[in-house]
Structures are given as structure tokens and as C-alpha cells.
Design a protein around this motif. Structure first.
Motif, PDB file in Angstrom:
ATOM      1  N   UNK A   3     -30.732  12.647 -43.376  1.00  0.00           N
ATOM      2  CA  UNK A   3     -32.190  12.158 -42.995  1.00  0.00           C
ATOM      3  C   UNK A   3     -32.907  13.386 -42.699  1.00  0.00           C
ATOM      4  N   UNK A   4     -32.469  14.069 -41.892  1.00  0.00           N
ATOM      5  CA  UNK A   4     -33.157  15.354 -41.172  1.00  0.00           C
ATOM      6  C   UNK A   4     -33.545  16.424 -42.190  1.00  0.00           C
ATOM      7  N   UNK A   5     -32.446  16.627 -43.154  1.00  0.00           N
ATOM      8  CA  UNK A   5     -32.755  17.631 -44.231  1.00  0.00           C
ATOM      9  C   UNK A   5     -33.890  17.226 -45.051  1.00  0.00           C
ATOM     10  N   UNK A   6     -33.608  15.942 -45.609  1.00  0.00           N
ATOM     11  CA  UNK A   6     -35.023  15.210 -46.522  1.00  0.00           C
ATOM     12  C   UNK A   6     -36.285  15.441 -45.702  1.00  0.00           C
ATOM     13  N   UNK A   7     -36.091  14.968 -44.410  1.00  0.00           N
ATOM     14  CA  UNK A   7     -37.345  14.950 -43.731  1.00  0.00           C
ATOM     15  C   UNK A   7     -38.189  16.626 -43.583  1.00  0.00           C
ATOM     16  N   UNK A   8     -37.150  17.441 -43.512  1.00  0.00           N
ATOM     17  CA  UNK A   8     -37.603  18.958 -43.349  1.00  0.00           C
ATOM     18  C   UNK A   8     -38.187  19.424 -44.704  1.00  0.00           C
ATOM     19  N   UNK A   9     -37.352  19.305 -45.528  1.00  0.00           N
ATOM     20  CA  UNK A   9     -37.799  19.396 -47.190  1.00  0.00           C
ATOM     21  C   UNK A   9     -39.151  18.924 -47.484  1.00  0.00           C
ATOM     22  N   UNK A  10     -39.198  17.752 -47.146  1.00  0.00           N
ATOM     23  CA  UNK A  10     -40.650  16.951 -47.447  1.00  0.00           C
ATOM     24  C   UNK A  10     -41.581  17.579 -46.571  1.00  0.00           C
ATOM     25  N   UNK A  11     -41.292  18.014 -45.521  1.00  0.00           N
ATOM     26  CA  UNK A  11     -42.437  18.484 -44.492  1.00  0.00           C
ATOM     27  C   UNK A  11     -42.952  19.995 -45.073  1.00  0.00           C
ATOM     28  N   UNK A  12     -41.820  20.788 -45.496  1.00  0.00           N
ATOM     29  CA  UNK A  12     -42.177  22.006 -46.291  1.00  0.00           C
ATOM     30  C   UNK A  12     -43.065  21.860 -47.675  1.00  0.00           C
ATOM     31  N   UNK A  13     -42.506  20.816 -48.187  1.00  0.00           N
ATOM     32  CA  UNK A  13     -43.218  20.655 -49.822  1.00  0.00           C
ATOM     33  C   UNK A  13     -44.719  20.194 -49.309  1.00  0.00           C
ATOM     34  N   UNK A  14     -44.958  19.339 -48.297  1.00  0.00           N
ATOM     35  CA  UNK A  14     -46.123  18.808 -47.768  1.00  0.00           C
ATOM     36  C   UNK A  14     -47.287  19.911 -47.296  1.00  0.00           C
ATOM     37  N   UNK A  15     -46.605  20.888 -46.673  1.00  0.00           N
ATOM     38  CA  UNK A  15     -47.246  21.784 -46.126  1.00  0.00           C
ATOM     39  C   UNK A  15     -47.604  23.045 -46.992  1.00  0.00           C
ATOM     40  N   UNK A  16     -46.739  23.270 -48.252  1.00  0.00           N
ATOM     41  CA  UNK A  16     -46.839  23.977 -49.121  1.00  0.00           C
ATOM     42  C   UNK A  16     -48.293  23.718 -50.089  1.00  0.00           C
ATOM     43  N   UNK A  17     -47.966  22.236 -50.195  1.00  0.00           N
ATOM     44  CA  UNK A  17     -48.963  21.702 -51.166  1.00  0.00           C
ATOM     45  C   UNK A  17     -50.524  21.823 -50.634  1.00  0.00           C
ATOM     46  N   UNK A  18     -50.415  21.400 -49.140  1.00  0.00           N
ATOM     47  CA  UNK A  18     -51.664  21.503 -48.466  1.00  0.00           C
ATOM     48  C   UNK A  18     -52.320  22.829 -48.461  1.00  0.00           C
ATOM     49  N   UNK A  19     -51.327  23.937 -48.254  1.00  0.00           N
ATOM     50  CA  UNK A  19     -51.966  25.340 -48.386  1.00  0.00           C
ATOM     51  C   UNK A  19     -52.434  25.602 -49.911  1.00  0.00           C
ATOM     52  N   UNK A  20     -51.884  25.131 -50.842  1.00  0.00           N
ATOM     53  CA  UNK A  20     -52.106  25.354 -52.395  1.00  0.00           C
ATOM     54  C   UNK A  20     -53.633  24.744 -52.503  1.00  0.00           C
ATOM     55  N   UNK A  21     -53.807  23.370 -51.889  1.00  0.00           N
ATOM     56  CA  UNK A  21     -55.024  22.841 -52.182  1.00  0.00           C
ATOM     57  C   UNK A  21     -56.199  23.383 -51.725  1.00  0.00           C
ATOM     58  N   UNK A  22     -55.911  23.784 -50.242  1.00  0.00           N
ATOM     59  CA  UNK A  22     -56.716  24.533 -49.403  1.00  0.00           C
ATOM     60  C   UNK A  22     -57.207  25.861 -50.134  1.00  0.00           C
ATOM     61  N   UNK A  23     -56.320  26.432 -50.540  1.00  0.00           N
ATOM     62  CA  UNK A  23     -56.597  28.075 -51.417  1.00  0.00           C
ATOM     63  C   UNK A  23     -57.572  27.492 -52.828  1.00  0.00           C
ATOM     64  N   UNK A  24     -57.010  26.364 -53.398  1.00  0.00           N
ATOM     65  CA  UNK A  24     -57.855  26.076 -54.646  1.00  0.00           C
ATOM     66  C   UNK A  24     -59.331  25.660 -54.346  1.00  0.00           C
ATOM     67  N   UNK A  25     -59.384  25.126 -53.168  1.00  0.00           N
ATOM     68  CA  UNK A  25     -60.590  24.377 -52.879  1.00  0.00           C
ATOM     69  C   UNK A  25     -61.535  25.481 -52.542  1.00  0.00           C
ATOM     70  N   UNK A  26     -61.275  26.575 -51.744  1.00  0.00           N
ATOM     71  CA  UNK A  26     -61.778  27.634 -51.043  1.00  0.00           C
ATOM     72  C   UNK A  26     -62.426  28.464 -52.361  1.00  0.00           C
ATOM     73  N   UNK A  27     -61.528  28.701 -53.356  1.00  0.00           N
ATOM     74  CA  UNK A  27     -61.621  29.479 -54.570  1.00  0.00           C
ATOM     75  C   UNK A  27     -62.825  28.937 -55.473  1.00  0.00           C
ATOM     76  N   UNK A  28     -62.743  27.630 -55.636  1.00  0.00           N
ATOM     77  CA  UNK A  28     -63.730  26.705 -56.216  1.00  0.00           C
ATOM     78  C   UNK A  28     -64.914  26.643 -55.716  1.00  0.00           C
TER      79      UNK A  28
END
Length: 137
Positions: free
Chosen positions: A78-103
Motif C-alpha cells: 500500500x505504501x509503495x503504491x501511494x508513493x508511486x502514485x504521488x511521484x506520478x502525480x507530482x511529475x504530471x503537475x510539473x509537466x502541466x505547469x511547464x506546458x501552461x507557462x510555455x503556451x
């Protein structure tokens, strides 16, 4: 005192241990791990990173709490799944923020305006070259 298994019950079916109320499986942990792995692999998409990552984080927390309370096993999963989910969520938010700033950048707006007014491929290529120079400077 142990009781024999019921003959109609398969050996690997989810059941509770006699007298303890503890399940042998933790579906929240399994869901968290699978969704967490998918979130990390698909972080560059909104659905893959943000949505699956958030679900993995939620399921992982629920699974870990059940395991900590003695209601289910597989706390580490459960903990490993939560950590991987958090990492995926954080990376996705960073990618979205970078894309929005470029656009929303002035350079991209200038490039978009240039491409809209270009009549030929050579003019579009010139727009791309100008955009690259603007970004590099």
C-alpha cells in the motif's frame, strides 16, 4: 483451535482467518500498486499521471490504514503504491505547469501569430527559426 476449510471454498479465495477478522488479501493495496506503476509510466499525460496518481495515493492510504489497523495485510504494498502514485502525480503537475507557462509565453504567442499569417512552408519554417532564437535568447 483451527477449523478445516469448507470444501466449496477455493484455497486462494479472499477469506477471513477464523476468529480474527483479518482478511488474507488487501485489494486496496493491489489497486494502489497497479495504479501507482501506471501513473509513473504515464506521468506525461493528464489522465495517466494526475488522475491515476491521485487514485493510487488515495487507495494506498486507505490500504495502509486498514493494514495498520489489523484489518488487512500488505501494508508495504500500500505504501509503495501511494508513493508511486504521488511521484506520478507530482511529475504530471510539473509537466502541466511547464506546458501552461510555455503556451502563455510571449514568444509562443508571437510564433502562433507568425504561423497564422504564413502562406508557405518556407514562411512557417522561418517562424520556427525565429521562435527558436527567441527561446534561446
Amino acid at each position: 483451535m483451527s477449523y478445516p476449510e469448507h470444501p466449496a471454498t477455493p484455497g486462494n479465495a479472499p477469506q477471513t482467518q477464523h476468529g480474527t477478522g483479518v482478511r488474507r488479501t488487501n485489494p486496496m493495496a493491489v489497486a494502489a500498486l497497479v495504479l501507482g506503476i501506471l501513473a509513473v509510466l504515464l506521468f506525461w499525460t493528464v489522465v495517466g499521471g494526475a488522475l491515476l496518481g491521485l487514485l493510487a495515493l488515495i487507495f494506498g492510504i486507505i490500504g495502509a490504514r486498514k493494514a495498520r489497523g489489523g484489518q488487512a495485510p500488505r501494508r508495504v504494498m500500500s505504501i509503495v503504491g501511494a508513493v508511486l502514485g504521488a511521484l506520478g502525480l507530482i511529475a504530471s503537475v510539473v509537466i502541466i505547469a511547464i506546458g501552461a507557462s510555455i503556451l502563455n509565453s510571449d514568444e509562443f504567442k508571437d510564433f502562433d501569430d507568425c504561423v497564422q499569417h504564413a502562406d508557405s512552408q518556407s514562411e512557417r519554417d522561418a517562424c520556427a527559426d525565429d521562435f527558436e532564437q527567441d527561446v534561446n535568447n
